[in-house]
Design a protein around this motif. Sequence first.
Motif, mmCIF file in Angstrom:
data_model
loop_
_atom_site.group_PDB
_atom_site.id
_atom_site.type_symbol
_atom_site.label_atom_id
_atom_site.label_comp_id
_atom_site.label_asym_id
_atom_site.label_seq_id
_atom_site.Cartn_x
_atom_site.Cartn_y
_atom_site.Cartn_z
ATOM 1 N N UNK A 158 0.820 -1.216 0.000
ATOM 2 C CA UNK A 158 0.000 0.000 0.000
ATOM 3 C C UNK A 158 0.852 1.263 0.000
ATOM 4 N N UNK A 159 2.169 1.101 -0.132
ATOM 5 C CA UNK A 159 3.045 2.260 -0.163
ATOM 6 C C UNK A 159 2.664 3.180 -1.317
ATOM 7 N N UNK A 160 2.610 4.474 -1.036
ATOM 8 C CA UNK A 160 2.108 5.433 -2.024
ATOM 9 C C UNK A 160 2.969 5.484 -3.271
ATOM 10 N N UNK A 161 4.293 5.430 -3.112
ATOM 11 C CA UNK A 161 5.182 5.479 -4.278
ATOM 12 C C UNK A 161 4.944 4.278 -5.198
ATOM 13 N N UNK A 162 4.810 3.099 -4.579
ATOM 14 C CA UNK A 162 4.563 1.890 -5.360
ATOM 15 C C UNK A 162 3.233 1.962 -6.088
ATOM 16 N N UNK A 163 2.213 2.438 -5.418
ATOM 17 C CA UNK A 163 0.886 2.505 -6.032
ATOM 18 C C UNK A 163 0.804 3.566 -7.119
ATOM 19 N N UNK A 164 1.731 4.511 -7.125
ATOM 20 C CA UNK A 164 1.801 5.473 -8.228
ATOM 21 C C UNK A 164 2.507 4.878 -9.441
ATOM 22 N N UNK A 165 3.431 3.956 -9.200
ATOM 23 C CA UNK A 165 4.201 3.344 -10.287
ATOM 24 C C UNK A 165 3.493 2.143 -10.895
ATOM 25 N N UNK A 166 2.876 1.313 -10.063
ATOM 26 C CA UNK A 166 2.326 0.031 -10.506
ATOM 27 C C UNK A 166 1.330 0.120 -11.667
ATOM 28 N N UNK A 167 0.482 1.162 -11.751
ATOM 29 C CA UNK A 167 -0.494 1.185 -12.852
ATOM 30 C C UNK A 167 0.119 1.227 -14.252
ATOM 31 N N UNK A 168 1.415 1.460 -14.348
ATOM 32 C CA UNK A 168 2.054 1.562 -15.663
ATOM 33 C C UNK A 168 2.950 0.366 -15.977
ATOM 34 N N UNK A 169 2.960 -0.651 -15.134
ATOM 35 C CA UNK A 169 3.987 -1.683 -15.209
ATOM 36 C C UNK A 169 3.653 -2.911 -16.044
ATOM 37 N N UNK A 170 2.419 -3.150 -16.391
ATOM 38 C CA UNK A 170 2.081 -4.420 -17.052
ATOM 39 C C UNK A 170 2.931 -4.698 -18.291
ATOM 40 N N UNK A 171 3.067 -3.762 -19.247
ATOM 41 C CA UNK A 171 3.904 -4.073 -20.412
ATOM 42 C C UNK A 171 5.360 -4.352 -20.032
ATOM 43 N N UNK A 172 5.878 -3.593 -19.055
ATOM 44 C CA UNK A 172 7.258 -3.762 -18.615
ATOM 45 C C UNK A 172 7.464 -5.145 -18.007
ATOM 46 N N UNK A 173 6.560 -5.563 -17.126
ATOM 47 C CA UNK A 173 6.692 -6.870 -16.493
ATOM 48 C C UNK A 173 6.519 -7.995 -17.508
ATOM 49 N N UNK A 174 5.602 -7.826 -18.441
ATOM 50 C CA UNK A 174 5.396 -8.852 -19.470
ATOM 51 C C UNK A 174 6.673 -9.071 -20.272
ATOM 52 N N UNK A 175 7.359 -7.974 -20.603
ATOM 53 C CA UNK A 175 8.607 -8.090 -21.357
ATOM 54 C C UNK A 175 9.695 -8.750 -20.513
ATOM 55 N N UNK A 176 9.733 -8.415 -19.223
ATOM 56 C CA UNK A 176 10.741 -9.001 -18.339
ATOM 57 C C UNK A 176 10.505 -10.496 -18.121
ATOM 58 N N UNK A 177 9.255 -10.876 -18.053
ATOM 59 C CA UNK A 177 8.901 -12.247 -17.713
ATOM 60 C C UNK A 177 8.654 -13.130 -18.927
ATOM 61 N N UNK A 178 8.619 -12.550 -20.110
ATOM 62 C CA UNK A 178 8.359 -13.333 -21.310
ATOM 63 C C UNK A 178 8.346 -12.458 -22.543
ATOM 64 N N UNK A 179 7.158 -12.232 -23.113
ATOM 65 C CA UNK A 179 6.993 -11.428 -24.331
ATOM 66 C C UNK A 179 5.856 -10.447 -24.112
ATOM 67 N N UNK A 180 6.082 -9.181 -24.448
ATOM 68 C CA UNK A 180 5.022 -8.176 -24.375
ATOM 69 C C UNK A 180 4.400 -7.981 -25.746
ATOM 70 N N UNK A 181 3.071 -7.962 -25.841
ATOM 71 C CA UNK A 181 2.441 -7.722 -27.154
ATOM 72 C C UNK A 181 2.764 -6.344 -27.702
ATOM 73 N N UNK A 182 3.130 -5.413 -26.835
ATOM 74 C CA UNK A 182 3.448 -4.064 -27.289
ATOM 75 C C UNK A 182 4.793 -4.000 -28.001
#
Length: 435
Positions: A378-402
Amino acid sequence: MDVIKDLAYRDRREAARAHLVASGRAAVRPLIEELLDETSAVPYRDIQNLLATGIGPDACDEVLSALAGAEDEEARRRLSGTFTSFGSVERYREALSHPSAEVRNAAAVGIQFACSVAYGRAPRPGVDYARLIEALIPLLADPDPGTAQRAEWVLTMLGPGVEEPLRRVRADGPGKLRARALSVLAAVGGEEALSPKDRATVERLIRVTLLHDEAVPLDTCFTSWIAVPTGDQRSVGEVLGLFDARPATFALGQSVGAHDSHDGAEFGRVYVTPEVDGWTLVLGPWCDPADPERAEEVLHAVTELSRRHGRAQAYYFGEQGGGSAWLIAENGSVVRRFCASWKDDDAALRLGEPLPEERAACVEEGVTPVGDTEDGENDEEWLDLAPYLAPHLAARLGVSPFDLGPHTTVHGSGLVALTPYARAHGRPSTGAYAI
């Protein structure tokens, strides 16, 4: 006429308007001059309204003439907005054959505003829609590309009455109208509106295009996808219960995904990529791991995929501020599920501990790694960053469609398939998509 200047003053406005309306035609030319004066203190929209609804038909021809002769973009914009405000359907129909492309375009827009039956609107009483449609169809081959595109859009908004005339164009020509006629038919009635010959033509075009199909980014603004580290489409489809699969190019998959994501989440259809850099991606709102209607079923599906293929993931990313969600499973167990969309119920979806990739993303952005503070996730800094991370994590963990593109290694061909949701709720409607 000095009285026009009084329109800029609240205490004189009504009297000035009454005087100008009573003046009729005599006030039209001075009002048009004031409309085009970008230094005028009178709001130009007030003048548009006065000409269109105050003076009315007596002003229409002069506005049309001024539009045809306008020499700069702002003048054309103001005059076009005025012309489309008159609501004179017959005048618009006549203007569709005007020598000026600006006038033809504005006339089509006027018909759109006055006569559209899209989104459940009722037909305008007293309008001969068949006559309007016949007048619009030739504009599909207008020498001005913007006018041709406008005519295509407007025809899709005039109801099923467009289908038969356009089927005649497809069958009998003229040839220059056939391509856009096909697009309008598909947009209005879907695949069912096409003749058997046209359906066969489209299917053949897809097969031919697939021979040289290259990967493209699968960005649908509101993008949901499942990712599995395998090239075995059949296996992925079996686990997910997909059926009625048909060949599809990357462009078609992206187009279908964009349509299904924007026009209200369509859960009945997905695009399944060929093998891309060792992974198969399944694209569509049905794959959203955080959707209230889908979350638990996606959790089960991804878990089962990971049981068969070792790993599986699901993501959501709303490019226009819609947040992110991710679901990671390995060997039949959920490792992590997290949703960050600024909604109160995001926390209810959380499962597992923060991933190393989540913590690494925090370090890269210079914020305290998730889980390192008293508030944890629930840390505020994390919750400000997390909404933008899905494409980044997908690329790190496998393949991003973007990130797909000509550099992507591709094996096989893509598919558009129906989901189990379509069995229970009916097949999704089809439309006009890119191939």
